[in-house]
Enzyme design. Structure first.
Site, mmCIF file in Angstrom:
data_model
loop_
_atom_site.group_PDB
_atom_site.id
_atom_site.type_symbol
_atom_site.label_atom_id
_atom_site.label_comp_id
_atom_site.label_asym_id
_atom_site.label_seq_id
_atom_site.Cartn_x
_atom_site.Cartn_y
_atom_site.Cartn_z
ATOM 1 N N GLY A 150 8.722 -10.741 -2.476
ATOM 2 C CA GLY A 150 7.774 -10.862 -1.364
ATOM 3 C C GLY A 150 7.445 -9.519 -0.756
ATOM 4 N N TYR A 151 6.718 -8.711 -1.510
ATOM 5 C CA TYR A 151 6.279 -7.400 -1.014
ATOM 6 C C TYR A 151 4.827 -7.474 -0.555
ATOM 7 C CZ TYR A 151 10.155 -4.255 -2.402
ATOM 8 O OH TYR A 151 11.340 -3.569 -2.503
ATOM 9 N N THR A 168 4.794 -13.643 -7.960
ATOM 10 C CA THR A 168 4.923 -14.098 -9.349
ATOM 11 C C THR A 168 6.064 -15.111 -9.497
ATOM 12 O OG1 THR A 168 4.069 -12.001 -10.137
ATOM 13 C CG2 THR A 168 5.308 -13.318 -11.729
ATOM 14 N N GLU A 193 11.457 -1.245 -10.688
ATOM 15 C CA GLU A 193 10.397 -2.156 -11.136
ATOM 16 C C GLU A 193 9.686 -1.586 -12.350
ATOM 17 O OE1 GLU A 193 7.914 -3.624 -7.990
ATOM 18 O OE2 GLU A 193 6.473 -4.531 -9.360
ATOM 19 N N ASN A 204 -3.200 1.454 -11.727
ATOM 20 C CA ASN A 204 -3.396 2.685 -12.499
ATOM 21 C C ASN A 204 -4.111 3.775 -11.699
ATOM 22 O OD1 ASN A 204 -2.058 1.494 -14.555
ATOM 23 N ND2 ASN A 204 -3.733 1.548 -16.051
ATOM 24 N N GLU A 205 -5.013 3.364 -10.788
ATOM 25 C CA GLU A 205 -5.693 4.381 -9.974
ATOM 26 C C GLU A 205 -4.669 5.134 -9.113
ATOM 27 O OE1 GLU A 205 -6.665 1.252 -10.210
ATOM 28 O OE2 GLU A 205 -8.801 1.192 -10.708
HETATM 29 C C1 LIG Z 1 -0.582 -10.699 -11.750
HETATM 30 C C2 LIG Z 1 0.001 -10.002 -10.559
HETATM 31 C C3 LIG Z 1 1.321 -10.248 -10.204
HETATM 32 C C4 LIG Z 1 1.865 -9.650 -9.071
HETATM 33 N N1 LIG Z 1 3.141 -9.988 -8.692
HETATM 34 C C5 LIG Z 1 3.630 -9.568 -7.493
HETATM 35 C C6 LIG Z 1 4.877 -10.050 -6.993
HETATM 36 O O1 LIG Z 1 5.569 -10.838 -7.639
HETATM 37 N N2 LIG Z 1 5.286 -9.644 -5.773
HETATM 38 C C7 LIG Z 1 4.574 -8.772 -5.022
HETATM 39 O O2 LIG Z 1 5.020 -8.421 -3.938
HETATM 40 N N3 LIG Z 1 3.371 -8.272 -5.466
HETATM 41 C C8 LIG Z 1 2.893 -8.664 -6.682
HETATM 42 N N4 LIG Z 1 1.657 -8.205 -7.145
HETATM 43 C C9 LIG Z 1 0.862 -7.337 -6.275
HETATM 44 C C10 LIG Z 1 0.621 -5.943 -6.813
HETATM 45 O O3 LIG Z 1 1.735 -5.144 -6.599
HETATM 46 C C11 LIG Z 1 -0.642 -5.434 -6.085
HETATM 47 O O4 LIG Z 1 -1.731 -6.198 -6.562
HETATM 48 C C12 LIG Z 1 -0.901 -3.970 -6.319
HETATM 49 O O5 LIG Z 1 0.061 -3.201 -5.657
HETATM 50 C C13 LIG Z 1 -2.320 -3.551 -5.854
HETATM 51 O O6 LIG Z 1 -2.525 -3.917 -4.526
HETATM 52 P P1 LIG Z 1 -3.806 -4.788 -4.054
HETATM 53 O O7 LIG Z 1 -3.924 -5.959 -5.002
HETATM 54 O O8 LIG Z 1 -3.612 -5.087 -2.583
HETATM 55 O O9 LIG Z 1 -5.045 -3.886 -4.264
HETATM 56 P P2 LIG Z 1 -5.621 -2.762 -3.287
HETATM 57 O O10 LIG Z 1 -4.500 -1.904 -2.799
HETATM 58 O O11 LIG Z 1 -6.500 -3.414 -2.265
HETATM 59 O O12 LIG Z 1 -6.491 -1.936 -4.277
HETATM 60 C C14 LIG Z 1 -7.760 -2.375 -4.759
HETATM 61 C C15 LIG Z 1 -8.274 -1.343 -5.738
HETATM 62 O O13 LIG Z 1 -8.428 -0.085 -5.085
HETATM 63 C C16 LIG Z 1 -7.671 0.907 -5.752
HETATM 64 N N5 LIG Z 1 -7.094 1.851 -4.764
HETATM 65 C C17 LIG Z 1 -6.418 1.533 -3.636
HETATM 66 N N6 LIG Z 1 -6.000 2.639 -3.003
HETATM 67 C C18 LIG Z 1 -6.423 3.700 -3.772
HETATM 68 C C19 LIG Z 1 -6.289 5.112 -3.683
HETATM 69 N N7 LIG Z 1 -5.616 5.680 -2.679
HETATM 70 N N8 LIG Z 1 -6.847 5.878 -4.657
HETATM 71 C C20 LIG Z 1 -7.527 5.313 -5.687
HETATM 72 N N9 LIG Z 1 -7.680 3.977 -5.828
HETATM 73 C C21 LIG Z 1 -7.138 3.177 -4.898
HETATM 74 C C22 LIG Z 1 -6.555 0.159 -6.472
HETATM 75 O O14 LIG Z 1 -6.036 0.853 -7.560
HETATM 76 C C23 LIG Z 1 -7.310 -1.099 -6.906
HETATM 77 O O15 LIG Z 1 -8.043 -0.895 -8.068
HETATM 78 C C24 LIG Z 1 1.095 -8.752 -8.301
HETATM 79 C C25 LIG Z 1 -0.236 -8.478 -8.676
HETATM 80 C C26 LIG Z 1 -0.772 -9.095 -9.786
HETATM 81 C C27 LIG Z 1 -2.207 -8.807 -10.141
#
Ligand SMILES: Cc1cc2nc3c(=O)[nH]c(=O)nc-3n(C[C@H](O)[C@H](O)[C@H](O)COP(=O)(O)OP(=O)(O)OC[C@H]3O[C@@H](n4cnc5c(N)ncnc54)[C@H](O)[C@@H]3O)c2cc1C
Length: 399
Positions: free
Chosen positions: A127-128, A161, A244, A383-384
């Site tokens: 739950g992050y 997840t 992780e 990746n970004e």
């Molecule tokens: C299938 C799946 C399973 C997951 N499982 C878990 C889980 O079990 N528990 C949990 O806690 N989390 C989980 N996650 C969450 C995951 O860690 C986040 O989706 C990830 O950290 C990206 O955060 P966000 O989705 O809020 O995107 P955002 O942070 O809103 O980013 C949106 C886009 O903007 C880009 N971006 C944001 N900031 C920057 C920057 N400074 N420079 C350049 N580009 C940037 C990002 O790369 C992305 O492309 C999961 C995600 C997925 C898709």
């Protein structure tokens, strides 16, 4: 730097191979090969098989019941597991939470939670992330307020997840909203059966239920479930994230995927010849094979450095970016290779979806894997963001 295996490492590889041959149930490897879901029961069965061999917790110290493998042994195991289509270990409890408990948890927490993890008594989820707090994790808002012997938790987590299977969740919660963001976060262990918790499914592109939203409404959590000190959770959270991104390159999985692409491309006919004889397709396969070999060498180089005591830093980000690009490229090649055969498996996207497997039989999971693996470049640190880290280190500014 020596990239070849020692005699002991080769003997270990033989032992892993024999184990996979003798102990991995065929119906399980068939499911993994065809991209089918193993389900909670199947996953727990595999964990139990590994545990009976003492291999369920490769990265744990022996004193906690782990195998204490070094980086090379872990790499060998992952390669063999992928080659034999073994399920992956569900990482949340075993690979992520456990190192945090081992380093920062109380003796009571270690004695209680770690054996339960090995015995498969708990299924943990992470739950992050929250809406608005993913890449910018420190801005999380889920609130925990101390009330006598309990914390009262309110808020929402997302992308959780396999949370639908979990009976426990480790959560980052805000315990002080009035200080610098990173200084007001705590790390809590929460029983998913506590009143006030609701889990709602998020359905992914391939139609599977893998991730969830989790809502907390006045959830009472005993204070003994706080890990370490209140408001010091960010330190533990970051420590967990270093665990992780283990085996992030996924060399074994890419190699297994590439073998499937080649098998399909040799069987599929295009213009009267096997697809593999098409120079454009063959060139793409060759390019990805070259990239994979280069990455595998980098991976071994980094592992060799880690085995000699050096800690991988920015290299982990490089492997994450390159490894996920390669796996997505392989998924794309497989999708192109099966062509229209992939379409019936795009589930609800196509009316009258067809569940029968056309030839080649590998066509079944191809579309689902293509869609599902879009996630690889997002989770575990997008990746970004990884490219940002690489640029910062390479172009100055430190790590
Ligand atoms: C299938 C799946 C399973 C997951 N499982 C878990 C889980 O079990 N528990 C949990 O806690 N989390 C989980 N996650 C969450 C995951 O860690 C986040 O989706 C990830 O950290 C990206 O955060 P966000 O989705 O809020 O995107 P955002 O942070 O809103 O980013 C949106 C886009 O903007 C880009 N971006 C944001 N900031 C920057 C920057 N400074 N420079 C350049 N580009 C940037 C990002 O790369 C992305 O492309 C999961 C995600 C997925 C898709």
């Amino acid at each position: 730097m020596d990239l070849s295996y020692t005699d002991e490492e080769l003997a270990f590889r033989d032992e892993v191979r024999a184990f996979m041959r003798d102990e991995l149930p065929k119906e399980m490897s068939d499911k993994i090969r065809l991209g089918e879901e193993l389900g909670k029961e199947g996953q727990e069965k595999w964990h139990a098989i590994l545990n009976s061999k003492g291999w369920l917790a490769p990265n744990w110290p022996k004193k906690f019941g782990g195998a204490e493998w070094n980086a090379v042994q872990r790499h060998i195991f992952e390669e063999e597991a992928a080659a034999h289509h073994a399920p992956r270990i569900v990482p949340f409890g075993l690979s992520m939470l456990a190192p945090v408990l081992q380093k920062f948890g109380s003796k009571e927490q270690q004695d209680y939670w770690l054996p339960r993890l090995l015995e498969g008594k708990d299924w943990w989820c992470q739950g992050y992330s929250e809406p608005g707090a993913g890449s910018d994790l420190a801005s999380l808002k889920t609130r925990a307020v101390r009330d006598g012997d309990h914390y009262i938790v309110n808020g929402q987590k997302t992308w959780t997840t396999l949370g639908q299977h979990a009976n426990m969740i480790f959560c980052l919660v805000r315990t002080d909203p009035d200080v610098k963001q990173q200084e007001g976060i705590s790390f809590l262990l929460i029983d998913m059966n506590t009143p006030g918790i609701e889990v709602r499914p998020i359905i992914l592109l391939d139609g599977t239920h893998e991730v969830n939203e989790v809502f907390f409404d006045d959830v009472k959590v005993p204070v003994e479930n706080l890990v370490g000190e209140e408001n010091k959770g960010w330190t533990y959270a970051k420590y967990l994230l270093t665990h992780e991104r283990t085996n992030i390159a996924g060399v074994g999985f890419s190699q297994a995927g590439l073998n499937t692409v080649k098998r399909i491309a040799r069987a599929e006919m295009a213009g009267g010849k096997p697809l593999m004889a098409n120079p454009h397709f063959a060139a793409r396969v060759a390019q990805v094979e070259i990239d994979l070999k280069a990455m595998a060498t980098s991976n071994l180089r980094i592992i060799s450095k880690a085995a000699a005591g050096g800690a991988p830093g920015v290299e982990a980000s490089m492997l994450k970016v390159k490894g996920t690009i390669i796996r997505q490229e392989i998924n794309d090649l497989a999708r192109r290779a099966v062509g229209p055969y992939a379409m019936p498996f795009a589930s609800e996207a196509i009316e009258g979806s067809n569940e029968a497997l056309p030839d080649p039989h590998e066509a079944g999971p191809v579309a689902a894997q293509y869609f599902n693996n879009r996630k690889l470049s997002i989770f575990g640190g997008s990746n970004e963001i990884q490219r940002g880290i690489i640029a910062k280190v390479m172009m100055g500014g430190g790590q």
